[in-house]
Design a protein around this motif. Structure first.
Motif, PDB file in Angstrom:
ATOM      1  N   ALA A  58       0.839  -1.206   0.000  1.00  0.00           N
ATOM      2  CA  ALA A  58       0.000   0.000   0.000  1.00  0.00           C
ATOM      3  C   ALA A  58       0.875   1.257   0.000  1.00  0.00           C
ATOM      4  CB  ALA A  58      -0.925  -0.011   1.212  1.00  0.00           C
ATOM      5  N   MET A  59       2.015   1.177   0.690  1.00  0.00           N
ATOM      6  CA  MET A  59       2.934   2.323   0.748  1.00  0.00           C
ATOM      7  C   MET A  59       3.476   2.633  -0.655  1.00  0.00           C
ATOM      8  SD  MET A  59       3.832   4.309   3.307  1.00  0.00           S
ATOM      9  CE  MET A  59       4.047   3.589   4.938  1.00  0.00           C
ATOM     10  N   LEU A  60       3.807   1.587  -1.415  1.00  0.00           N
ATOM     11  CA  LEU A  60       4.268   1.775  -2.799  1.00  0.00           C
ATOM     12  C   LEU A  60       3.136   2.324  -3.660  1.00  0.00           C
ATOM     13  CD1 LEU A  60       6.244  -1.562  -3.468  1.00  0.00           C
ATOM     14  CD2 LEU A  60       7.062   0.520  -2.363  1.00  0.00           C
ATOM     15  N   ARG A  89       0.472   4.079  -2.823  1.00  0.00           N
ATOM     16  CA  ARG A  89       0.147   5.486  -2.545  1.00  0.00           C
ATOM     17  C   ARG A  89       1.104   6.410  -3.289  1.00  0.00           C
ATOM     18  NH1 ARG A  89      -4.057   7.424  -0.181  1.00  0.00           N
ATOM     19  NH2 ARG A  89      -3.711   6.216   1.715  1.00  0.00           N
ATOM     20  N   ARG A  90       2.384   6.125  -3.196  1.00  0.00           N
ATOM     21  CA  ARG A  90       3.373   6.993  -3.849  1.00  0.00           C
ATOM     22  C   ARG A  90       3.123   7.019  -5.364  1.00  0.00           C
ATOM     23  NH1 ARG A  90       7.279  11.046  -2.398  1.00  0.00           N
ATOM     24  NH2 ARG A  90       8.011  11.545  -4.473  1.00  0.00           N
ATOM     25  N   GLU A 131      -0.037   9.108  -6.094  1.00  0.00           N
ATOM     26  CA  GLU A 131       0.154  10.545  -5.877  1.00  0.00           C
ATOM     27  C   GLU A 131       1.106  11.141  -6.903  1.00  0.00           C
ATOM     28  OE1 GLU A 131      -1.167  12.587  -3.243  1.00  0.00           O
ATOM     29  OE2 GLU A 131      -2.567  10.918  -3.062  1.00  0.00           O
ATOM     30  N   GLU A 132       2.120  10.378  -7.267  1.00  0.00           N
ATOM     31  CA  GLU A 132       3.143  10.915  -8.177  1.00  0.00           C
ATOM     32  C   GLU A 132       2.673  10.896  -9.631  1.00  0.00           C
ATOM     33  OE1 GLU A 132       7.043   9.518  -7.011  1.00  0.00           O
ATOM     34  OE2 GLU A 132       7.880  10.014  -8.972  1.00  0.00           O
ATOM     35  N   VAL A 159      -5.719  -1.919   3.839  1.00  0.00           N
ATOM     36  CA  VAL A 159      -4.858  -0.788   4.177  1.00  0.00           C
ATOM     37  C   VAL A 159      -4.955   0.162   2.990  1.00  0.00           C
ATOM     38  CG1 VAL A 159      -2.548  -0.040   4.835  1.00  0.00           C
ATOM     39  CG2 VAL A 159      -3.344  -2.311   5.517  1.00  0.00           C
ATOM     40  N   ASP A 160      -5.689   1.253   3.159  1.00  0.00           N
ATOM     41  CA  ASP A 160      -5.891   2.254   2.117  1.00  0.00           C
ATOM     42  C   ASP A 160      -4.523   2.741   1.613  1.00  0.00           C
ATOM     43  OD1 ASP A 160      -6.471   4.593   0.716  1.00  0.00           O
ATOM     44  OD2 ASP A 160      -7.547   5.566   2.357  1.00  0.00           O
ATOM     45  N   PRO A 161      -4.218   2.681   0.304  1.00  0.00           N
ATOM     46  CA  PRO A 161      -5.133   2.573  -0.832  1.00  0.00           C
ATOM     47  C   PRO A 161      -5.395   1.164  -1.382  1.00  0.00           C
ATOM     48  CG  PRO A 161      -2.971   3.183  -1.633  1.00  0.00           C
ATOM     49  CD  PRO A 161      -2.852   3.040  -0.140  1.00  0.00           C
ATOM     50  N   PRO A 163      15.168   4.198  -2.298  1.00  0.00           N
ATOM     51  CA  PRO A 163      15.280   5.597  -2.745  1.00  0.00           C
ATOM     52  C   PRO A 163      14.059   6.069  -3.535  1.00  0.00           C
ATOM     53  CG  PRO A 163      17.298   4.381  -3.222  1.00  0.00           C
ATOM     54  CD  PRO A 163      16.304   3.383  -2.715  1.00  0.00           C
ATOM     55  N   ASP A 164      13.555   5.232  -4.453  1.00  0.00           N
ATOM     56  CA  ASP A 164      12.379   5.602  -5.250  1.00  0.00           C
ATOM     57  C   ASP A 164      11.343   4.501  -5.079  1.00  0.00           C
ATOM     58  OD1 ASP A 164      10.445   6.205  -7.104  1.00  0.00           O
ATOM     59  OD2 ASP A 164      11.861   6.702  -8.706  1.00  0.00           O
ATOM     60  N   LEU A 165      10.261   4.813  -4.369  1.00  0.00           N
ATOM     61  CA  LEU A 165       9.253   3.793  -4.051  1.00  0.00           C
ATOM     62  C   LEU A 165       8.499   3.309  -5.283  1.00  0.00           C
ATOM     63  CD1 LEU A 165       9.897   4.372  -1.122  1.00  0.00           C
ATOM     64  CD2 LEU A 165       7.464   4.584  -0.651  1.00  0.00           C
TER      65      LEU A 165
END
Lengths: 376, 139
Positions: A141-143, A145-146, A149-150, A193-195, A246-248
């Motif tokens: 989910a952390m990946l 989201r990035r 958003e990006e 776990v959103d998203p 460094p870059d998700l």
């Protein structure tokens, strides 16, 4: 060594709930079926390579399994790379065969988190548990989201991946989940776990699969006409800790895929179908970008519009993947690639000549790629 | 104390402080967020290690962070993987990058509007079940 080693046989167990079965028993069933599919005797096997069970790792598991199968292989053991290990073991087997270390290899994997323990997927991430950081879905989910958003990747685009793969699983009589999914149903699916929603997440399953490898020359001398050549393979690894990457939005699937395609002498546009490790929908999107099917950041639009469904430009996970066929063992993606190349898949893609298969472990930090071709 | 609250307190997944991580947690207790910096190559990182992951030198130094950071990414839990967090759903967990470079997992607090990636943050040290944690709020 492109095409010098073939997958001569495949085998599996049923998928889903297999109560009362240990992983050794499941592995043996898959290996027995793979040997029968190849039409060779157990005694021809002189290498046994296995991924240790994720939910219950054991010391020298490969030797335990060899003993249970009455094998004293020249080459044997277990290799831990999480979900990437299956294809990495196939690559290791191919290199070992090529260099005369062994002749006939069984590669297999079994696990039973469905009726056993799923703790491996829900545990704390070290001291960061104090902040509530638990479980595998949150890492993905952390990946996601990035990426969203990006690049403006949307929930619906992730949903389209699930819709396409669930459609393929619904057509597979051996799939654990045969219920197709609509985009509306996906939108109503609860957040885990959103998203990421429930329907972004793969199944939790018991199951095993196995493949038999040998040289193309040996397969030919045995009169096999459906042995599937291995055209290429590759691996990659990045920060195992999501927070340290460094870059998700970039993954080691890039170097892994490039290595495999270069070995195969193919470009992404030469690939007809793909079996992509779909532990979560975002994994498919990011892997397809990394393999060069879409530009970095453009995986969302690429996965939309039915492109990944059979009949689309790049059919993905044609037997239902981890989202629908079975969450374990991951090796089922290789089996489906083999069936598609042989032309005997349940949902056969017409004139499919090349197939890329991905396996990956951890939170997209260890990757392995396999490229398969048509039987000669 | 309410017995239910007592039970929750008991279940807090507290950090397993050891020789390596003790200076980090002690600094937080004293109101400072700290990180490690290599005496040989000046690389800075978290979490605590005994060797520099860039040049492999030993004996890194502890340094106090400015507390300024940016938001790399975040998630919102709607499922509790641990009893302690069951009553807090939904809650966020974020990846944060300090101005000095080190990254850590944390929570974003006092957000009056939507979160956005790369938004500037400031550290705020808060106590959770007796443990000082480094959380962040929008700057």
């Amino acid at each position: 060594m492109r095409g010098n080693v073939v997958i001569a046989g495949i085998g599996q167990t049923a998928y889903g709930k297999l109560p009362g079965r240990g992983t050794v028993s499941l592995n043996i069933e898959a290996c027995r079926n793979a040997l029968a599919d190849a039409g060779i005797e157990k005694n021809a096997v002189d290498a046994l390579l296995v991924k240790p069970p994720t939910s219950n790792p054991q010391f020298m598991y490969g030797q335990t399994l060899a003993e249970a199968m009455g094998l004293q292989p020249r080459v044997g053991g277990a290799w831990d790379q999480g979900g990437a290990a299956n294809i990495s073991l196939i690559a290791f087997a191919a290199m070992a065969i090529e260099h005369g270390q062994c002749d006939v290899v069984l590669v297999c994997y079994a696990d039973n988190p469905r009726t056993g323990s799923r703790h491996a997927y829900e545990k704390a991430w070290g001291d960061d548990a104090a902040y509530g950081w638990f479980g595998v879905p949150a890492g993905y989910a952390m990946l996601a989201r990035r990426h969203m958003e990006e690049f403006g990747t949307t929930s619906d685009q992730l949903g389209e991946i699930a819709v396409a793969i669930r459609k393929h699983g619904a057509a597979n009589p051996n799939a654990q989940l045969r219920k197709p999914l609509t985009l509306d149903q996906y939108r109503d699916s609860p957040w885990v776990v959103d998203p990421l929603r429930r329907d972004d997440c793969c199944l939790v399953s018991d199951g095993a699969a196995a493949v038999v490898l040998m040289s193309a020359r040996r397969a030919k001398s045995l009169g096999m006409d459906k042995a599937v050549p291995i055209l290429g393979f590759g691996q990659g690894q990045s920060s195992s800790d999501v927070a340290q990457r460094p870059d998700l939005t970039k993954t080691c699937a890039e170097v892994s895929g490039a290595t495999a395609l270069q070995m195969a002498g193919l470009r992404p546009q030469d690939i007809d179908i793909a079996q992509i490790y779909d532990c979560f929908t975002i994994t498919v999107l990011m892997t397809l970008e990394a393999y060069g099917f879409a530009k970095h950041g453009q995986g969302g639009p690429f996965c939309a519009g039915g492109r990944l469904a059979i009949g689309g430009e790049l059919p993905v996970n044609t037997s239902g993947g981890l989202l629908s066929e079975t969450g374990m063992p991951g090796l089922q993606l290789v089996l489906e690639g083999v069936r598609q190349m042989r032309g005997d898949a349940t949902s056969q893609v017409k004139a499919a000549r090349t197939c890329v298969v991905s396996n990956q472990g951890g939170i997209m930090h260890t990757h392995s790629t396999l490229v398969l071709g048509n039987p000669a | 104390m309410d017995p239910t609250e007592d039970m929750i307190e008991a279940a807090f997944p507290a950090p397993q402080v050891n020789e390596l991580t003790a200076p980090y947690w002690k600094a937080l207790e004293e109101g400072r967020l700290s990180f490690q910096r290599c005496a040989a190559c000046a690389h800075a990182w978290l979490p605590a290690r005994s060797e520099c992951p860039r040049c492999l030198a030993t004996e890194p130094r502890w340094e106090t962070a400015s507390g300024r950071a940016r938001l790399v990414s975040w998630v919102v839990y709607h499922h509790a993987y641990h009893d302690y967090y069951a009553t807090r759903l939904p809650y966020n967990v974020a990846v944060v990058e300090l101005d000095e470079g080190p990254r850590l997992v944390s929570n974003i607090v006092d957000a009056r509007s939507d979160l956005w990636i790369d938004m500037p943050l400031d550290v705020v040290i808060q106590r959770e079940a007796g443990t000082a944690l480094a959380r962040f709020r929008p700057a």
